[in-house]
Design a protein around this motif. Structure first.
Motif, mmCIF file in Angstrom:
data_model
loop_
_atom_site.group_PDB
_atom_site.id
_atom_site.type_symbol
_atom_site.label_atom_id
_atom_site.label_comp_id
_atom_site.label_asym_id
_atom_site.label_seq_id
_atom_site.Cartn_x
_atom_site.Cartn_y
_atom_site.Cartn_z
ATOM 1 N N GLY A 42 0.824 -1.204 0.000
ATOM 2 C CA GLY A 42 0.000 0.000 0.000
ATOM 3 C C GLY A 42 0.854 1.247 0.000
ATOM 4 N N VAL A 43 0.303 2.326 -0.546
ATOM 5 C CA VAL A 43 0.950 3.640 -0.443
ATOM 6 C C VAL A 43 0.018 4.638 0.225
ATOM 7 C CG1 VAL A 43 2.544 3.324 -2.377
ATOM 8 C CG2 VAL A 43 0.257 4.270 -2.801
ATOM 9 N N THR A 44 -1.182 4.161 0.607
ATOM 10 C CA THR A 44 -2.123 4.934 1.404
ATOM 11 C C THR A 44 -2.493 4.072 2.613
ATOM 12 O OG1 THR A 44 -3.916 4.120 -0.016
ATOM 13 C CG2 THR A 44 -3.013 6.305 -0.532
ATOM 14 N N ALA A 45 -3.487 4.486 3.383
ATOM 15 C CA ALA A 45 -3.737 3.836 4.668
ATOM 16 C C ALA A 45 -4.427 2.491 4.569
ATOM 17 C CB ALA A 45 -4.556 4.769 5.560
ATOM 18 N N HIS A 131 6.401 5.622 -3.385
ATOM 19 C CA HIS A 131 6.431 6.776 -2.469
ATOM 20 C C HIS A 131 5.117 6.847 -1.685
ATOM 21 C CE1 HIS A 131 7.200 10.728 -0.947
ATOM 22 N NE2 HIS A 131 6.363 11.343 -1.751
ATOM 23 N N PRO A 132 5.039 6.161 -0.519
ATOM 24 C CA PRO A 132 3.810 6.204 0.271
ATOM 25 C C PRO A 132 3.523 7.612 0.797
ATOM 26 C CG PRO A 132 5.298 4.464 1.012
ATOM 27 C CD PRO A 132 6.080 5.341 0.091
ATOM 28 N N VAL A 133 2.335 7.802 1.343
ATOM 29 C CA VAL A 133 1.971 9.101 1.912
ATOM 30 C C VAL A 133 3.087 9.566 2.851
ATOM 31 C CG1 VAL A 133 0.389 10.330 3.430
ATOM 32 C CG2 VAL A 133 -0.512 8.722 1.744
ATOM 33 N N ALA A 134 3.800 10.600 2.462
ATOM 34 C CA ALA A 134 4.911 11.112 3.265
ATOM 35 C C ALA A 134 5.199 12.571 2.974
ATOM 36 C CB ALA A 134 6.175 10.286 3.022
ATOM 37 N N ASN A 135 4.761 13.061 1.806
ATOM 38 C CA ASN A 135 5.115 14.454 1.507
ATOM 39 C C ASN A 135 4.302 15.462 2.312
ATOM 40 O OD1 ASN A 135 2.726 15.060 -0.078
ATOM 41 N ND2 ASN A 135 3.692 14.127 -1.872
ATOM 42 N N VAL A 136 3.443 14.959 3.219
ATOM 43 C CA VAL A 136 2.791 15.843 4.192
ATOM 44 C C VAL A 136 3.807 16.383 5.197
ATOM 45 C CG1 VAL A 136 0.535 14.746 4.073
ATOM 46 C CG2 VAL A 136 2.194 13.917 5.718
ATOM 47 N N GLY A 161 1.509 8.015 -2.960
ATOM 48 C CA GLY A 161 0.310 8.318 -2.202
ATOM 49 C C GLY A 161 0.468 9.669 -1.528
ATOM 50 N N PHE A 162 -0.622 10.416 -1.425
ATOM 51 C CA PHE A 162 -0.553 11.720 -0.755
ATOM 52 C C PHE A 162 -1.936 12.112 -0.253
ATOM 53 C CE2 PHE A 162 -0.611 12.140 -5.378
ATOM 54 C CZ PHE A 162 -1.729 12.909 -5.623
ATOM 55 N N MET A 163 -1.965 13.135 0.588
ATOM 56 C CA MET A 163 -3.210 13.538 1.223
ATOM 57 C C MET A 163 -3.994 14.509 0.341
ATOM 58 S SD MET A 163 -3.026 11.781 3.943
ATOM 59 C CE MET A 163 -4.644 12.336 4.453
ATOM 60 N N ILE A 244 -5.044 10.080 -1.866
ATOM 61 C CA ILE A 244 -5.011 9.853 -3.304
ATOM 62 C C ILE A 244 -3.734 9.092 -3.642
ATOM 63 C CG2 ILE A 244 -4.873 10.971 -5.583
ATOM 64 C CD1 ILE A 244 -6.334 13.375 -4.289
ATOM 65 N N ALA A 245 -3.835 8.147 -4.546
ATOM 66 C CA ALA A 245 -2.658 7.454 -5.073
ATOM 67 C C ALA A 245 -2.618 7.637 -6.580
ATOM 68 C CB ALA A 245 -2.690 5.976 -4.728
ATOM 69 N N THR A 246 -1.433 7.866 -7.110
ATOM 70 C CA THR A 246 -1.268 8.019 -8.549
ATOM 71 C C THR A 246 -0.169 7.108 -9.070
ATOM 72 O OG1 THR A 246 0.262 9.883 -8.203
ATOM 73 C CG2 THR A 246 -2.058 10.419 -8.638
#
Length: 253
Positions: A42-45, A131-136, A161-163, A244-246
């Motif tokens: 996963g790259v999101t939750a 690149h999982p959710v991390a650029n937050v 993944g990102f918020m 969101i994942a792209t």
């Protein structure tokens, strides 16, 4: 590293000590399944990345797990035969990957650094970036996309993944009480709050333009997208997807 990155590095080290969800490594059983060809990451939750977003075989594929420490995505991909490098700001998160690799006999490298600066890697080094959710956790996201494009080979793939920034509109304490009360504007910066708390991460809500157009401006074509949330754990999950994942492909024009 910037002061924000240094602060978040220490905060993530503390999260490892506290055993929070995103620092918990995968199991031996998961590694064994990956070795036999049965795997997901996963790259999101909550949702898993579609299998068709990856090459049919990852054997020999050079993968950068970007801001992806914690012993999760990296070891799975290494178990499939990929040549994996895990890059993260937290020493203790990277140690999670190293521990799994040692226990499972995986060939996996770790590098500590800031996701906006991948100068340790040469141009066109990798076939795939995860690149999982991390650029937050950074103030400016566009350098991440530019660096990712630089270190990817032509026609290489970036799965990120990102918020959705809508998450940061609401007062976090009120949401914990089940109430959605607009308290902030987008883009959001934790540095604008009254105090910075030691041990808690600083977060930033980037605009969708910076997240999506930022990728295309860096040289990517977005080839896939899906939305996700926290699996119903948060009040906002009942109203909108906040992740969101792209899948983006680097194309030289």
């Amino acid at each position: 590293m910037s002061q924000t990155t240094e602060h978040n590095s220490k905060a993530w080290d503390k999260k490892v000590e506290d055993g929070v969800r995103y620092t918990q490594s995968i199991t031996h059983e998961t590694i064994e399944k990956a070795r036999s060809g049965e795997w997901t990451i996963g790259v999101t939750a909550d949702r898993q990345v579609p299998r068709n977003w990856f090459p049919e075989s990852l054997k020999g594929v050079k993968v950068l797990c970007l801001a992806s420490g914690g012993g999760q995505q990296g070891p799975v991909l290494a178990a499939t035969g990929a040549e994996v490098t895990v890059f993260d700001l937290s020493e203790k998160q990277l140690q999670q990957d190293e521990r799994v690799a040692d226990q499972e006999g995986l060939d996996l490298k770790t590098v500590k650094g800031e996701m906006t600066d991948l100068s340790v890697f040469a141009d066109e080094t990798f076939d795939l970036i995860v690149h999982p959710v991390a650029n937050v956790f950074i103030e400016n996201v566009r350098p991440v996309w530019k660096e990712a494009a630089r270190v990817l080979k032509n026609k290489g793939t970036l799965i990120s993944g990102f918020m959705n920034p809508v998450l940061y509109l609401f007062d976090a304490e009120k949401e914990d009480e089940g109430k959605l009360e607009v308290a902030h504007t987008i883009p959001y910066s934790a540095l604008e709050e009254e105090e910075v708390i030691e041990g808690e991460t600083l977060e930033f809500g980037h605009t969708l333009e910076d997240q999506l157009q930022g990728q295309t401006d860096a040289g990517f074509v977005i080839a896939g997208i899906y939305e996700d949330d926290f699996g119903g754990e948060r009040t906002i999950d009942h109203h909108i997807k906040t992740m969101i994942a792209t899948r983006a492909v680097k194309l030289k024009l």
